[in-house]
Design a protein around this motif. Structure first.
Motif, mmCIF file in Angstrom:
data_model
loop_
_atom_site.group_PDB
_atom_site.id
_atom_site.type_symbol
_atom_site.label_atom_id
_atom_site.label_comp_id
_atom_site.label_asym_id
_atom_site.label_seq_id
_atom_site.Cartn_x
_atom_site.Cartn_y
_atom_site.Cartn_z
ATOM 1 N N PRO A 23 0.829 -1.205 0.000
ATOM 2 C CA PRO A 23 0.000 0.000 0.000
ATOM 3 C C PRO A 23 0.864 1.256 0.000
ATOM 4 C CG PRO A 23 -0.746 -1.570 1.661
ATOM 5 C CD PRO A 23 0.568 -2.067 1.164
ATOM 6 N N ALA A 24 0.320 2.336 -0.488
ATOM 7 C CA ALA A 24 1.053 3.602 -0.540
ATOM 8 C C ALA A 24 1.543 3.985 0.849
ATOM 9 C CB ALA A 24 0.149 4.701 -1.100
ATOM 10 N N GLY A 25 2.809 4.405 0.924
ATOM 11 C CA GLY A 25 3.378 4.845 2.190
ATOM 12 C C GLY A 25 4.146 3.777 2.927
ATOM 13 N N TYR A 26 4.162 2.550 2.414
ATOM 14 C CA TYR A 26 4.852 1.446 3.076
ATOM 15 C C TYR A 26 6.040 1.003 2.232
ATOM 16 C CZ TYR A 26 0.850 1.427 6.170
ATOM 17 O OH TYR A 26 -0.106 1.820 7.071
ATOM 18 N N GLU A 27 7.120 0.615 2.926
ATOM 19 C CA GLU A 27 8.350 0.210 2.270
ATOM 20 C C GLU A 27 8.577 -1.295 2.432
ATOM 21 O OE1 GLU A 27 9.879 2.387 0.530
ATOM 22 O OE2 GLU A 27 8.822 4.171 1.268
ATOM 23 N N ALA A 324 -2.059 16.822 10.180
ATOM 24 C CA ALA A 324 -1.109 16.249 9.215
ATOM 25 C C ALA A 324 -0.887 17.178 8.034
ATOM 26 C CB ALA A 324 -1.608 14.888 8.744
ATOM 27 N N ASP A 325 -1.903 17.959 7.679
ATOM 28 C CA ASP A 325 -1.796 18.959 6.607
ATOM 29 C C ASP A 325 -1.270 18.341 5.304
ATOM 30 O OD1 ASP A 325 -2.056 21.487 5.494
ATOM 31 O OD2 ASP A 325 -0.036 22.113 6.081
ATOM 32 N N GLY A 326 -1.835 17.198 4.937
ATOM 33 C CA GLY A 326 -1.463 16.568 3.675
ATOM 34 C C GLY A 326 -0.321 15.591 3.752
ATOM 35 N N SER A 327 0.398 15.541 4.870
ATOM 36 C CA SER A 327 1.508 14.602 5.007
ATOM 37 C C SER A 327 0.964 13.184 5.214
ATOM 38 C CB SER A 327 2.386 14.981 6.197
ATOM 39 O OG SER A 327 2.911 16.278 6.038
ATOM 40 N N PRO A 328 1.655 12.157 4.694
ATOM 41 C CA PRO A 328 1.186 10.780 4.903
ATOM 42 C C PRO A 328 1.288 10.397 6.367
ATOM 43 C CG PRO A 328 3.358 10.793 3.884
ATOM 44 C CD PRO A 328 2.879 12.216 3.881
ATOM 45 N N LEU A 329 0.320 9.613 6.823
ATOM 46 C CA LEU A 329 0.266 9.217 8.226
ATOM 47 C C LEU A 329 0.959 7.898 8.493
ATOM 48 C CD1 LEU A 329 -3.476 10.051 8.923
ATOM 49 C CD2 LEU A 329 -1.540 11.198 9.961
ATOM 50 N N THR A 330 1.222 7.124 7.468
ATOM 51 C CA THR A 330 1.695 5.755 7.639
ATOM 52 C C THR A 330 2.936 5.662 8.516
ATOM 53 O OG1 THR A 330 2.917 5.966 5.572
ATOM 54 C CG2 THR A 330 0.743 4.968 5.458
ATOM 55 N N ARG A 331 2.935 4.582 9.350
ATOM 56 C CA ARG A 331 4.045 4.277 10.253
ATOM 57 C C ARG A 331 4.347 5.445 11.196
ATOM 58 N NH1 ARG A 331 5.455 0.415 11.812
ATOM 59 N NH2 ARG A 331 7.516 -0.193 11.148
ATOM 60 N N TYR A 332 5.421 6.175 10.969
ATOM 61 C CA TYR A 332 5.778 7.261 11.889
ATOM 62 C C TYR A 332 5.664 8.630 11.221
ATOM 63 C CZ TYR A 332 7.093 3.484 14.874
ATOM 64 O OH TYR A 332 7.032 2.348 15.649
ATOM 65 N N GLY A 333 4.807 8.702 10.195
ATOM 66 C CA GLY A 333 4.647 9.965 9.489
ATOM 67 C C GLY A 333 3.936 11.020 10.298
#
Length: 435
Positions: A23-27, A324-333
């Motif tokens: 999924p988007a935002g995951y490595e 978040a103002d548009g920043s991704p939330l995933t993991r430690y975002g």
């Protein structure tokens, strides 16, 4: 992030096949497992994690473990740990969709979050912690990690060591509500995320993570748990007639109730804050003024719980996305933001249940019997030198290098029992009739 280093207790080999699209935002490192695996199906790594929890024996046992009221109490409509976990997962999945988090990661963390709880809920947790005080204590969330990474039989390392379900790093991290040890726990909380001999796998799953910070997926799981716990336990307490809505509506003893809620919340909120939170909750169009068990009142109560879930979730989603103002939330975002007013409202519902059920005078003899039962059962199993343990736990007992590890095997055995099986073991081994 590099692959985890070789470890005596966590042998790791090179990744054998590339992961499916994440999924988007995951490595790629988020989908790594302690021991890499090859699969022919098209299921994603995170979906595979979810299936492993659902098919685990530990998860099935939750059907016969106490949420607030024991399944042995004869109240067949009350939630147990399994139905609670399903409801937490439903809320968590909706939060994940709105916040752009991996739905399967949050869903699995929600399904797994109570796996480590022993018989008789938090009351049983106290008994096990007391008995194991000289061996590292007991904490349900730490036991969850132990079950996922060691006790639940599914995968083994090359050296033959059990590695539990061998879940991905992201899923294990999302399941970790308290990412610190007992020695690092906040003063007076007693809450921690791993036992000493599980530290290697904890360090692996937290590789490159900020110290003592929960990932966003774990925060979503924690919020979903709080929301489900607050509204559904309130609903069960009304239906089982521990709480009389007429008393709440009449404000009989209201000041004392708010004081009790404040004490239960550990002084996190002023009585003024809690009183205002109570007033906001009571303004709901579905707030019950009385209860007669009719279908109309059942529907009204059910709609009240729906109102509260929606209210709490919407407020958290709005404030989280705004921060978040548009920043991704995933993991430690980023972090999940829950308005203080909403946290106070959740605390009020939890505190009301605590005051009328957990702290109720008529419940105390039951709680004492439950704790005494577990303490005596633990002692009898300890004195049996492992001979009365199930084979897997008996193997752990015999492999123990010291008394602390041997006691942990006994604790693992008792923690695995359901309410009913704990009673059955007590009757069989202690030879004392229950009154």
């Amino acid at each position: 992030m590099s692959s985890p280093r070789q470890s005596e207790t966590i042998p790791v080999v090179e990744v054998l096949t590339p992961a499916l699209q994440l999924p988007a935002g995951y490595e790629a490192e988020d989908a790594e497992r302690v021991v890499p695996e090859q699969h022919s199906s098209i299921r994603s790594d995170f979906a595979r994690d979810r299936a492993r929890v659902l098919h685990s024996s530990g998860w099935r046992r939750l059907a016969a473990k106490t949420q607030v009221l024991s399944p042995t109490a004869g109240i067949d409509f009350a939630r147990n740990r399994l139905t609670h976990s399903l409801e937490v997962a439903q809320i968590g999945r909706e939060l994940a969709v709105s916040l752009g988090l991996a739905q399967d990661v949050v869903d699995t963390a929600c399904l797994a979050h109570d796996l480590g709880h022993p018989p008789f809920g938090h009351n049983g947790e106290k008994a096990l912690n007391e008995w194991a005080a000289d061996a590292g204590g007991f904490e349900g969330n730490a036991q969850t990690l132990r079950l996922l990474t060691r006790l639940e039989p599914k995968r083994f390392a090359p050296d033959g060591t059990s590695i539990g379900l061998n879940l991905t790093r992201a899923t294990l991290d999302a399941s970790c509500k308290y990412p610190w040890s007992l020695s690092e726990a906040p003063a007076g909380s007693g809450k921690f995320g791993f036992f000493a001999d599980d530290e290697p796998v904890f360090r692996w799953l937290r590789e490159s993570a900020p110290a003592r910070v929960k990932c966003a997926e774990a925060q979503a799981m924690d919020l979903a748990d709080d929301v489900a716990y607050s509204v559904h336990d309130f609903e069960d307490a009304v239906v089982s007639e521990f709480i009389d809505p007429e008393i709440l509506t009449s404000r009989s003893g209201h000041s004392s109730l708010i004081e009790a809620v404040s004490e239960w919340a550990g002084g996190s909120y002023t009585t003024d804050e809690l009183g205002a939170a109570y007033d906001r909750i009571a303004e709901s169009s579905n707030w019950l003024v009385r209860w007669d068990g009719s279908r109309r009142h059942q529907a009204q109560l059910k709609n009240f719980t729906s109102d509260m879930i929606g209210r709490f979730a919407r407020a958290a989603i709005h404030d989280t996305l705004e921060a978040a103002d548009g920043s991704p939330l995933t993991r430690y975002g980023a972090s999940i933001v829950v308005p203080r007013e909403v946290r106070a409202e959740i605390a009020v519902l939890k505190g009301i249940v605590a005051a009328f059920v957990m702290a109720s005078g008529r419940r105390q003899p039951t709680y004492r019997r439950q704790r005494d039962l577990l303490l005596e059962l633990l002692e009898v199993l300890w004195e049996s030198d492992g001979n009365e343990l199930e084979p897997a736990f008996a193997d752990d007992y015999r492999a123990a290098r010291n008394d602390a590890e041997a006691k942990r095997a006994v604790v693992d055995q008792v923690a695995s029992l359901t309410d009913q099986s704990a009673i059955a073991w007590y009757k069989r081994l202690c030879d004392v009739p229950l009154v």
